[in-house]
Design an enzyme around this catalytic site. Structure first.
Site, PDB file in Angstrom:
ATOM      1  N   TYR A  65       0.830  -1.200   0.000  1.00 47.54           N
ATOM      2  CA  TYR A  65       0.000   0.000   0.000  1.00 47.54           C
ATOM      3  C   TYR A  65       0.867   1.254   0.000  1.00 47.54           C
ATOM      4  CZ  TYR A  65      -4.115  -2.898   1.095  1.00 47.54           C
ATOM      5  OH  TYR A  65      -5.132  -3.821   1.065  1.00 47.54           O
ATOM      6  N   LEU A 236     -17.869  -0.886   0.805  1.00 42.57           N
ATOM      7  CA  LEU A 236     -18.755   0.250   0.504  1.00 42.57           C
ATOM      8  C   LEU A 236     -18.932   0.467  -0.991  1.00 42.57           C
ATOM      9  CD1 LEU A 236     -17.631   2.785   3.255  1.00 42.57           C
ATOM     10  CD2 LEU A 236     -19.822   1.598   3.120  1.00 42.57           C
ATOM     11  N   ALA A 237     -18.315  -0.398  -1.804  1.00 40.29           N
ATOM     12  CA  ALA A 237     -18.496  -0.371  -3.258  1.00 40.29           C
ATOM     13  C   ALA A 237     -18.181   0.998  -3.856  1.00 40.29           C
ATOM     14  CB  ALA A 237     -19.903  -0.811  -3.639  1.00 40.29           C
ATOM     15  N   GLY A 239     -18.814   3.839  -2.955  1.00 44.90           N
ATOM     16  CA  GLY A 239     -19.911   4.803  -2.858  1.00 44.90           C
ATOM     17  C   GLY A 239     -20.999   4.631  -3.905  1.00 44.90           C
TER      18      GLY A 239
END
Length: 326
Positions: A65, A236-237, A239
């Site tokens: 990351y 949360l896809a 948004g």
């Protein structure tokens, strides 16, 4: 780097994760070579403090990351916060090597590579032990005995307490588990109201849609039967049901999400997370936003008591898929 095996109890429920996990991929600044600075440390401190405030104590990392900057900036936060390390569950992943110059990105679960990556993560995170280590992606060239040997060594040295996997199916998990003396505690998969292959696989069996579903059927059942906690990345896809709809199905599902949120006095983000948590597989969503306001919007879901009826859960599923169930 070595230390004796430490078996202290960590917060956040079982070792596979609490009701929610905070995904740290957004911490540390850019994905480029630019170093992080005071602004990135302050942003990380704000995100961590907000996550703790809503009841999240499990923090999910990966060595790749922000090219390691996410772990490094989190290590800065730990160094500045006396006692914080003892309050949290620290999870990271290894097994992906990013593209570098003429070398493409690859998967690497060779034993020595696993050990090296863990030692590097420990230094960046400024800790002497990782609570949970996940293998990030399957490596087709990996020797399961070599992988198991590396994990066993890390555990015996006290560098890693628990192990899990990410993006793996039942057969891959079973092959590794058979070679380990310690149980695997987590499998992190992309799971959301938008990404539903994991769910659809169990109902399109014996229909024409089965061939198009690539999810390894039986993975959820295997994890449930063997005490492996499912963690949902992308929960949360991005948004898509809370403000960023692109398709008619997303618009229809978002309207239902909004109506349910208003009826129950919670945020739309909470309803989207509840939909995952309502599944009996004990799915622990990972939220990755760095926006404190949006982290706060997930507070009710952190309690782990999804308030969705059988019928409401199905209504969300049918709306998101855009077609009746088979």
């Amino acid at each position: 780097m070595t230390t004796s095996t430490n078996t202290r109890t960590t917060p956040g429920g079982d070792a596979g994760g609490g009701a929610l996990l905070y995904g740290c991929m957004g911490l540390g600044g850019t994905w480029g070579p630019e170093p992080y600075g005071p602004a990135e440390i302050e942003a990380a401190e704000a995100a961590v403090a907000t996550a703790l405030d809503v009841g999240i104590t499990v923090f999910d990392h990966a060595d790749i990351y922000r090219h390691g900057k996410s772990e490094a900036v989190f290590g800065e936060v730990l160094a500045r916060s006396a006692g914080l390390r003892e309050r949290i569950v620290l999870q990271t992943k290894c097994g992906i090597r990013l593209a570098d110059g003429d070398h493409p990105g690859i998967y690497d679960l060779r034993g020595p590579s696993i050990v090296q990556r863990v030692e590097e993560s420990l230094k960046r995170l400024r800790t002497d032990v990782i609570d949970v280590l996940l293998l990030h992606r399957p490596d087709p060239l990996a020797d399961p005995d070599d992988v198991a040997g590396a994990l066993t060594s890390l555990h015996r040295q006290g560098l890693v307490r628990r192990f899990g996997v990410s993006n793996m199916g039942a057969a891959q998990i079973a092959s590794l588990a058979a070679r380990l003396d310690v149980p695997l505690v987590a499998n992190q998969l992309e799971m959301s109201l938008e990404q539903r292959d994991w769910l659809e696989a169990g109902v399109v069996l014996n229909t024409g849609a089965a061939a198009a579903n690539g999810f390894p059927y039986g993975t959820l059942e295997y994890c449930r039967d063997n005490g492996i906690r499912l963690q949902a990345w992308g929960a949360l896809a991005q948004g898509r049901f809370t403000g960023r709809q692109n398709t008619p199905e997303q618009h229809a599902a978002a309207q239902l999400v909004s109506a349910l949120a208003a009826r129950k006095g919670v945020t739309p983000e909470t309803v989207v997370l509840w939909w995952l948590q309502r599944h009996p597989a004990r799915i622990a969503p990972v939220i990755g936003t760095t926006d404190p306001e949006r982290i706060h919007a997930c507070r009710p879901a952190a309690e782990g008591r999804p308030d969705l009826t059988h019928e409401e859960w199905y209504a969300l599923w049918v709306a998101a898929r855009g077609n009746p169930l088979p």
